[in-house]
Motif scaffolding. Structure first.
Motif, PDB file in Angstrom:
ATOM      1  N   SER A   3      50.083  46.929  28.754  1.00 62.75           N
ATOM      2  CA  SER A   3      50.896  45.756  28.481  1.00 62.75           C
ATOM      3  C   SER A   3      51.912  46.096  27.604  1.00 62.75           C
ATOM      4  O   SER A   3      53.051  45.450  27.776  1.00 62.75           O
ATOM      5  CB  SER A   3      49.851  44.716  27.727  1.00 62.75           C
ATOM      6  N   ALA A   4      51.779  47.284  26.806  1.00 57.96           N
ATOM      7  CA  ALA A   4      52.908  47.414  26.062  1.00 57.96           C
ATOM      8  C   ALA A   4      54.076  48.195  26.736  1.00 57.96           C
ATOM      9  O   ALA A   4      55.052  47.883  26.666  1.00 57.96           O
ATOM     10  CB  ALA A   4      52.280  48.663  24.991  1.00 57.96           C
ATOM     11  N   VAL A  24      44.376  48.225  29.241  1.00 59.00           N
ATOM     12  CA  VAL A  24      45.270  47.042  29.169  1.00 59.00           C
ATOM     13  C   VAL A  24      46.121  46.958  28.143  1.00 59.00           C
ATOM     14  O   VAL A  24      47.248  46.588  28.352  1.00 59.00           O
ATOM     15  CB  VAL A  24      44.056  45.887  29.033  1.00 59.00           C
ATOM     16  N   ILE A  25      45.984  47.434  26.863  1.00 57.84           N
ATOM     17  CA  ILE A  25      46.743  47.566  25.666  1.00 57.84           C
ATOM     18  C   ILE A  25      48.143  48.264  26.090  1.00 57.84           C
ATOM     19  O   ILE A  25      49.161  47.918  26.040  1.00 57.84           O
ATOM     20  CB  ILE A  25      46.249  47.698  24.352  1.00 57.84           C
ATOM     21  N   GLY A  26      47.853  49.648  26.626  1.00 57.03           N
ATOM     22  CA  GLY A  26      48.789  50.205  26.957  1.00 57.03           C
ATOM     23  C   GLY A  26      49.713  49.900  28.112  1.00 57.03           C
ATOM     24  O   GLY A  26      51.023  49.886  27.949  1.00 57.03           O
ATOM     25  N   ILE A  36      45.000  42.154  34.082  1.00 58.27           N
ATOM     26  CA  ILE A  36      44.445  41.977  33.116  1.00 58.27           C
ATOM     27  C   ILE A  36      42.957  41.232  33.060  1.00 58.27           C
ATOM     28  O   ILE A  36      41.981  41.768  32.567  1.00 58.27           O
ATOM     29  CB  ILE A  36      45.002  41.588  31.656  1.00 58.27           C
ATOM     30  N   VAL A  87      39.814  48.372  27.536  1.00 53.58           N
ATOM     31  CA  VAL A  87      40.773  47.418  26.639  1.00 53.58           C
ATOM     32  C   VAL A  87      42.188  48.507  26.338  1.00 53.58           C
ATOM     33  O   VAL A  87      43.139  47.888  26.143  1.00 53.58           O
ATOM     34  CB  VAL A  87      39.937  47.105  25.365  1.00 53.58           C
ATOM     35  N   ALA A  88      41.908  49.692  26.053  1.00 53.06           N
ATOM     36  CA  ALA A  88      42.945  50.434  25.467  1.00 53.06           C
ATOM     37  C   ALA A  88      43.961  50.618  26.656  1.00 53.06           C
ATOM     38  O   ALA A  88      45.166  50.486  26.390  1.00 53.06           O
ATOM     39  CB  ALA A  88      42.405  52.013  25.363  1.00 53.06           C
TER      40      ALA A  88
END
Length: 494
Positions: free
Chosen positions: A33-34, A29-31, A301, A26-27
């Motif tokens: 995506s950011a 994916v978030i990173g 993702i 999840v981290a």
């Protein structure tokens, strides 16, 4: 002996690994995506900056062309206004007068001929003819402005129908040596000049070019709409002049609701040029690329999360299977109590903790009385039932999570009671003995009780030895009883 304990501890990281895998994914994916969002925003800002630079260059080019021609035309106006106050001017013939007052700019393409009006507004000299027709412009705005305001300088009128064509009139005041008002010299720039200028540019269908007077009156606009030519934009609520003063403005314009990027060239001439391009047109390529990247990122993702959930589920299943195997490996199959290997690991851990915390550890060693004779008489199945019954009585008597009841071997059981004194352990032992006695009148148990507060020089085998000696003392004293060992000397009491 300690392998089982290590196996139990080693089984836990699998559960932690599943959580760590999910959190890490999840981290990630978030990173990721950011980063992608930041890249796309940078791309958008780059497209806007490129469009702004292009519009600035276009506005600068149009502004330079318009104001350069106005400046050249103004030179002719200045020359005519200056020459009109010469004393000798009245004695010249009309052809000579025309040569002195007017230059070639007065007859250039798209530019109207210069005209001279006297203080009453009457046409006296016309560059296009030696015999001008009678004409009075005393009621025109440009004439009134020069008459009433001596310091006006070059005045550019609103768009108007002038001499049969739509144009803007450029004029200057003729001022006598004593400062008196002697008239106006005026000329015009036809709309055809702007149409020709804009027609040479490569523009989109919704691209706009607006030429404004300093008071924000529209002089010309592309696309051309005669209804808005001459309108003043200063009072339009949808138009924010303050933003335009900074050089650019993004949003709806003053004429239509299409969102555009407007760029204003900050020139020094009498007219301003504002160029607009629709935001949809500017961002069309970026939007296509952003959708493509977003689709790819979304697919990645989904793939990463799907794989993560699958792996987490498999890790969970593996951990569950290992827990079951661990339980089978550390549980006595007949009685359901902890087996000898697990008990050794537990007493070792509790002994170390008690050594660090300086707290007591109590141990009960339990043995079924006359079990061998009972087993020989009634058979192994009946003997197994006795062992199961004793195990149930032991389990029912243990209330704390840290208490550990185990089958120590054969008909012998052990109960580990952390942080219990000998008196507290004796109460538990008596409770177990009485439960067994109540459960079966043919079955009894003997219990050896020992409690020690260990130090670093002692081993837990000393506690086991003390409890075991107390058990032998209970059997020697007649069985069906509890005996407490006084440590270190085994002073045995019934």
């Amino acid at each position: 002996m300690r392998f089982g304990w290590r196996k139990e501890v080693a089984g836990r990281p699998w559960r932690l690994s599943a959580k760590l895998l999910i959190i890490s994914s999840v981290a990630t994916v978030i990173g990721f995506s950011a980063i992608c969002v930041n890249v796309m925003l940078d791309m958008r800002r780059g497209e806007e900056a490129l469009a702004r630079q292009m519009l600035e260059n276009l506005a600068s080019g149009v502004d330079s062309d318009i104001n350069r021609n106005i400046e050249l035309y103004d030179l002719s106006l200045r020359a005519a206004a200056s020459n009109m106050i010469l004393p000798e001017i009245k004695e010249l013939s009309k052809p000579i007068l025309h040569l002195i007052l007017f230059d070639r700019a007065a007859t250039a393409r798209h530019f109207g001929a210069l005209q001279v009006f006297d203080a009453g507004g009457r046409l006296t000299i016309d560059a296009s003819t030696l015999d001008p027709r009678p004409e009075n412009r005393g009621d025109e705005e440009y004439f009134r402005v020069h008459r009433d305001s001596p310091d006006t300088g070059l005045f550019i009128s609103k768009p108007m129908l002038h001499r049969g064509a739509y144009a803007i009139v450029l004029s200057r005041r003729i001022t006598g040596e004593d400062g008196s008002f002697l008239g106006v010299v005026a000329g015009s720039i036809r709309f055809s000049y702007f149409h020709d200028l804009f027609g040479r540019l490569s523009l989109g269908a919704d691209d706009t070019i607006t030429v404004l007077r300093r008071d924000r009156t529209i002089i010309m606009r592309r696309p051309f709409d005669l209804d808005i030519i001459g309108k003043n934009l200063a009072d339009r609520a949808s138009w924010n002049p303050a933003n335009m003063n900074s050089g650019s403005y993004a949003g709806a314009g003053p004429v239509d609701p299409i969102p555009r990027l407007y760029v204003r060239h900050n020139g020094t001439g009498p007219l301003n040029v504002v160029v607009g391009k629709p935001l949809d047109s500017i961002l069309s390529l970026w939007r296509t690329e952003a959708i493509r990247i977003a689709a790819i990122v979304a697919a990645l993702i989904v793939f990463v999360l799907g794989v993560t959930l699958f792996l987490a589920r498999e890790i969970g299943r593996r951990a569950e299977a290992e827990d079951k195997l661990e339980e089978l490996a550390t549980t006595d199959a007949l009685t359901g109590l902890t087996n000898r290997r697990k008990f050794d690991a537990s007493i070792d851990a509790e002994w170390r903790r008690a050594t660090r915390q300086k707290t007591p550890v109590a141990l009960l060693m339990i043995d079924a009385d006359h079990f061998k004779a009972y087993n020989d008489t009634f058979g192994h199945q009946a003997g197994d039932e006795v062992l199961i019954g004793i195990a149930i009585c032991i389990s029912d008597s243990l209330r704390r999570a840290g208490d550990c009841g185990a089958r120590y071997g054969g008909e012998e059981f052990a109960v580990l009671l952390p942080a219990f004194s000998a008196e507290e352990a004796l109460d538990v032992a008596e409770n177990i003995r009485l439960k067994v006695q109540q459960w079966s009148e043919h079955t009894s148990i003997s219990i050896g009780v020992a409690s020690m507060t260990p130090d670093v020089t002692q081993e837990w085998s000393e506690l086991v030895g003390a409890a075991d000696k107390a058990l032998y003392a209970a059997k020697a004293g007649g069985r069906n009883r509890c005996v407490v060992a006084t440590v270190p000397q085994l002073s045995l009491v019934a």
